[in-house]
Design an enzyme around this catalytic site. Structure first.
Site, PDB file in Angstrom:
ATOM      1  N   LYS A  45       6.332  -2.331 -14.783  1.00  0.00           N
ATOM      2  CA  LYS A  45       4.872  -2.467 -14.123  1.00  0.00           C
ATOM      3  C   LYS A  45       4.449  -1.137 -13.762  1.00  0.00           C
ATOM      4  CE  LYS A  45       1.395  -3.970 -12.076  1.00  0.00           C
ATOM      5  NZ  LYS A  45       0.291  -4.630 -12.587  1.00  0.00           N
TER       6      LYS A  45
ATOM      7  N   PRO B 175       0.669  -1.296  -0.093  1.00  0.00           N
ATOM      8  CA  PRO B 175      -0.022   0.072   0.068  1.00  0.00           C
ATOM      9  C   PRO B 175       0.849   1.164  -0.058  1.00  0.00           C
ATOM     10  CG  PRO B 175       0.032  -0.984   2.156  1.00  0.00           C
ATOM     11  CD  PRO B 175       0.775  -1.878   1.229  1.00  0.00           C
ATOM     12  N   THR B 176       0.207   2.332  -0.214  1.00  0.00           N
ATOM     13  CA  THR B 176       1.010   3.582  -0.244  1.00  0.00           C
ATOM     14  C   THR B 176       1.191   4.046   1.263  1.00  0.00           C
ATOM     15  OG1 THR B 176      -0.163   4.388  -1.964  1.00  0.00           O
ATOM     16  CG2 THR B 176       0.823   6.129  -0.723  1.00  0.00           C
TER      17      THR B 176
ATOM     18  N   CYS C 196      -4.482   0.155  -7.869  1.00  0.00           N
ATOM     19  CA  CYS C 196      -3.018   0.088  -8.549  1.00  0.00           C
ATOM     20  C   CYS C 196      -2.880   1.597  -9.217  1.00  0.00           C
ATOM     21  CB  CYS C 196      -2.999  -0.779  -9.642  1.00  0.00           C
ATOM     22  SG  CYS C 196      -2.989  -2.574  -9.066  1.00  0.00           S
TER      23      CYS C 196
ATOM     24  N   GLU D 278       2.507  -8.643 -12.349  1.00  0.00           N
ATOM     25  CA  GLU D 278       1.180  -9.254 -12.870  1.00  0.00           C
ATOM     26  C   GLU D 278       0.575  -8.091 -13.440  1.00  0.00           C
ATOM     27  OE1 GLU D 278       0.147 -12.425 -13.061  1.00  0.00           O
ATOM     28  OE2 GLU D 278      -1.345 -11.130 -14.387  1.00  0.00           O
ATOM     29  N   PHE D 279      -0.042  -8.364 -14.744  1.00  0.00           N
ATOM     30  CA  PHE D 279      -0.774  -7.354 -15.324  1.00  0.00           C
ATOM     31  C   PHE D 279      -2.249  -7.615 -15.645  1.00  0.00           C
ATOM     32  CE2 PHE D 279       3.725  -7.079 -17.144  1.00  0.00           C
ATOM     33  CZ  PHE D 279       3.868  -5.784 -16.928  1.00  0.00           C
TER      34      PHE D 279
ATOM     35  N   ALA E  85      -6.349  -7.315 -15.287  1.00  0.00           N
ATOM     36  CA  ALA E  85      -6.950  -6.462 -14.802  1.00  0.00           C
ATOM     37  C   ALA E  85      -8.248  -7.158 -14.001  1.00  0.00           C
ATOM     38  CB  ALA E  85      -7.585  -5.407 -15.893  1.00  0.00           C
TER      39      ALA E  85
HETATM   40  C1  UDX Z   1      -5.061  -2.083 -13.802  1.00  0.00           C
HETATM   41  C2  UDX Z   1      -4.352  -2.569 -14.981  1.00  0.00           C
HETATM   42  O1  UDX Z   1      -5.374  -2.328 -16.387  1.00  0.00           O
HETATM   43  C3  UDX Z   1      -3.682  -3.985 -14.798  1.00  0.00           C
HETATM   44  O2  UDX Z   1      -2.876  -4.368 -16.181  1.00  0.00           O
HETATM   45  C4  UDX Z   1      -2.850  -3.916 -13.546  1.00  0.00           C
HETATM   46  O3  UDX Z   1      -2.251  -5.071 -13.511  1.00  0.00           O
HETATM   47  C5  UDX Z   1      -3.608  -3.484 -12.591  1.00  0.00           C
HETATM   48  O4  UDX Z   1      -4.237  -2.094 -12.890  1.00  0.00           O
HETATM   49  P1  UDX Z   1      -7.406  -2.785 -12.960  1.00  0.00           P
HETATM   50  O5  UDX Z   1      -7.158  -1.607 -11.933  1.00  0.00           O
HETATM   51  O6  UDX Z   1      -7.879  -4.077 -12.237  1.00  0.00           O
HETATM   52  O7  UDX Z   1      -6.193  -3.024 -13.762  1.00  0.00           O
HETATM   53  O8  UDX Z   1      -8.601  -2.196 -13.733  1.00  0.00           O
HETATM   54  P2  UDX Z   1      -8.655  -1.419 -15.263  1.00  0.00           P
HETATM   55  O9  UDX Z   1      -9.538  -2.123 -16.104  1.00  0.00           O
HETATM   56  O10 UDX Z   1      -7.337  -0.917 -15.574  1.00  0.00           O
HETATM   57  O11 UDX Z   1      -9.614  -0.073 -14.903  1.00  0.00           O
HETATM   58  C6  UDX Z   1      -9.085   0.987 -13.744  1.00  0.00           C
HETATM   59  C7  UDX Z   1      -9.864   2.011 -13.767  1.00  0.00           C
HETATM   60  O12 UDX Z   1      -9.839   2.913 -14.752  1.00  0.00           O
HETATM   61  C8  UDX Z   1     -11.323   1.546 -13.319  1.00  0.00           C
HETATM   62  O13 UDX Z   1     -11.794   2.503 -12.379  1.00  0.00           O
HETATM   63  C9  UDX Z   1     -12.031   1.827 -14.623  1.00  0.00           C
HETATM   64  O14 UDX Z   1     -13.566   1.972 -14.629  1.00  0.00           O
HETATM   65  C10 UDX Z   1     -11.139   3.177 -15.153  1.00  0.00           C
HETATM   66  N1  UDX Z   1     -11.250   3.003 -16.745  1.00  0.00           N
HETATM   67  C11 UDX Z   1     -10.609   2.226 -17.520  1.00  0.00           C
HETATM   68  C12 UDX Z   1     -11.874   4.319 -17.230  1.00  0.00           C
HETATM   69  O15 UDX Z   1     -12.352   5.055 -16.589  1.00  0.00           O
HETATM   70  N2  UDX Z   1     -11.825   4.403 -18.582  1.00  0.00           N
HETATM   71  C13 UDX Z   1     -11.200   3.296 -19.321  1.00  0.00           C
HETATM   72  O16 UDX Z   1     -11.327   3.586 -20.563  1.00  0.00           O
HETATM   73  C14 UDX Z   1     -10.668   2.236 -18.920  1.00  0.00           C
END
Ligand code: UDX
Ligand code: UDX
Length: 462
Positions: free
Chosen positions: A219, A91-92, A275, A160-161, A163
């Site tokens: 990452k 965490p931060t 993240c 890990e990438f 989502a």
């Molecule tokens: C992200 C990265 O995509 C992933 O590769 C990494 O491992 C972890 O962080 P995650 O946070 O699970 O994944 O979801 P993500 O789909 O990236 O969405 C993050 C946030 O951005 C969400 O709140 C989503 O609603 C928002 N978002 C995403 C937008 O507002 N617009 C978009 O076009 C895409």
């Protein structure tokens, strides 16, 4: 030696699904996920998993008891493993030097000390958690200084990438697997051992190997670039609203340029999740640490814009509702940080609800996956007075209950079910004028207007 036994420290959103996939794809490898949290481990061993992720149940069911195990016996799991993933939280930091920006590495350090104490023979330690560049040096030095049994270690970085919401798809068919290791012979042998695990289901050309620092840094940079795209399109959403342009049309027009690409251009009330903000703040802190204030400032703006997007949404609601929401019922549809997950960490909904509660609104919140306790705890952790949560927050089990008698409706998560809401019925249940604030553009502006709503959709000019 091929890997026969894997352990993972941390049974969270990352560790749990990732290890389940490895176990499912590698029946010859024993995979044990260990966590301090007894409740969480019990949930992984039950019918109701602690993480909601489409397709996860089936993957877990295919391997649990065979070669997938969840345990709180961390020491035994470490002792039995050839390869140990470290996937504990980072965490931060909320105190001391770097508070609010630096990653808090105490769980990583504790994991390294425990691994050193318990291990014998040769082991490969894999950083799965997202960590600041150069953390491998710290892990190596702790391991080297604390091994009573003379164990030897190779440290790899394998971020890990995945989502959330698409974790199973992402794990099954990732764009790439990234593995960083040392250039020594032992380092490269460890890299190859991990490559051979992934090769059970991922084509070799999609497994990228680099040095440790490139892997650790990539990452943070990947998340910073993704978040930057959202802040970029969100900045344009405000300009669209002011000019009569439509942000989805603009996104489509620019996204068809193959150099820009069409993904991650969906305007929203703000990005959330465990993240993006954490990793950007961490990147900013690293830049400051390496005396690169201009680079730090550049990335800091991505987070500033995101905060502004959330606060301007609240301001839009308050101003539109005749400058006061005191005592007014506002239906909140969606609390998770994105659809298809029960995760609320850093969800835009938390800040929006907090600010509306500070304006003394009454909130009727509905989310298909997030439970009442989580919502109440999140609001309390965000600084909302517990007494106000009791009097002014109602958790609803379906959307129509939430909108009944409401002055306004706000959509904060893009759940698919919101796209097919019965708008005429909702209009009939709400007070008039019936205001809609769509923070995810899941509702159609024309339909809303045709049904008689006073509608605001993010990024759509009047
Ligand atoms: C992200 C990265 O995509 C992933 O590769 C990494 O491992 C972890 O962080 P995650 O946070 O699970 O994944 O979801 P993500 O789909 O990236 O969405 C993050 C946030 O951005 C969400 O709140 C989503 O609603 C928002 N978002 C995403 C937008 O507002 N617009 C978009 O076009 C895409
Ligand atoms: C976490 C990190 O936040 C992320 O940066 C990293 O990439 C992967 O690990 P996530 O799995 O989403 O992501 O976090 P969380 O769901 O909080 O899981 C971490 C788990 O580690 C928790 O279940 C916690 O109980 C466990 N843990 C933490 C330990 O087992 N030991 C510790 O010392 C600390």
């Amino acid at each position: 030696m091929p890997i026969q036994s894997i352990c993972c420290l941390g049974a969270g959103y990352v560790g749990g699904p990732t290890m389940a996939m490895i176990a499912a794809k590698c029946p010859g490898i024993q995979v044990t996920v260990a966590d301090l949290n007894e409740q969480r481990i019990a949930a992984w061993n039950s019918e109701t998993l602690p993480v909601y992720e489409p397709g996860l149940d089936a993957v877990v069911a295919s391997a649990i008891g065979r070669n997938l195990h969840f345990t709180t016996d961390i020491r035994a799991a470490i002792a039995a493993a050839d390869l140990i993933f470290v996937s504990v939280g980072t965490p931060t930091k909320s105190y001391g030097i770097g508070a609010g920006r630096a990653a808090d590495l105490r769980y990583i350090e504790a994991a390294a000390r425990l691994i050193a104490e318990v291990s014998e023979g040769n082991k490969i330690i894999v950083e799965k958690s997202t960590i600041p560049v150069k953390t491998a040096t710290a892990i190596k030095s702790i391991l080297a200084a604390n091994s009573p049994n003379g164990a030897t270690f190779q440290v790899l970085s394998n971020p890990e990438f995945l989502a959330e919401g698409t974790a199973i798809q992402d794990l099954e068919s990732p764009d790439r697997i990234l593995i960083g290791g040392e250039a020594t012979q032992e380092g490269q042998a460890a890299v190859e051992a991990l490559v051979s695990v992934y090769e059970n289901w991922i084509p070799r050309e999609r497994i990228l190997t680099t040095n440790l620092w490139s892997s650790e840094l990539s990452k943070l940079v990947a998340n910073a670039f993704l978040a930057q795209r959202i802040s970029s399109i969100n900045s344009i959403s405000a300009l669209c609203e002011a000019t009569g342009a439509d942000v989805d049309e603009v996104a489509r027009a620019i996204g068809m340029d193959s150099r820009i690409g069409s993904k991650f251009l969906k305007a929203s009330v703000g990005f959330g999740g465990s993240c993006f903000q954490k990793d950007i703040l961490n990147l900013v802190y690293l830049c400051d640490t390496f005396n690169l204030p201009h680079v730090a400032e550049y990335w800091r703006q991505v987070v500033h814009l995101n905060d502004w997007q959330k606060s301007r949404f609240v301001e839009k609601i308050v101003r539109t509702l005749y400058n006061t929401v005191n005592g007014k019922r506002i239906a909140i549809l969606g609390f998770a940080f994105k659809k298809d997950t029960n995760d609320t960490r850093e969800s835009a909904a938390i800040q929006v609800c907090r600010d509306l509660l500070h304006e003394r609104a009454h909130l009727a919140i509905y989310d298909p996956r997030v439970d009442a306790t989580t919502i109440q705890q999140d609001l309390a952790a965000a600084g909302v007075d517990p007494a106000l949560i009791i009097t002014n927050v109602e958790i609803c089990s379906e959307p129509y209950a939430a909108v009944t008698g409401a002055h306004a409706l706000a959509t904060l998560t893009e759940w698919d079910e919101f796209r097919s809401l019965d708008l005429p019925h909702i209009h009939s249940l709400m007070l008039k004028p019936a205001f809609v604030f769509d923070g995810r553009a899941v509702l159609c502006m024309e339909d809303l207007v045709a049904q008689g709503f006073e509608a605001f959709v993010i990024g759509k000019g009047a």
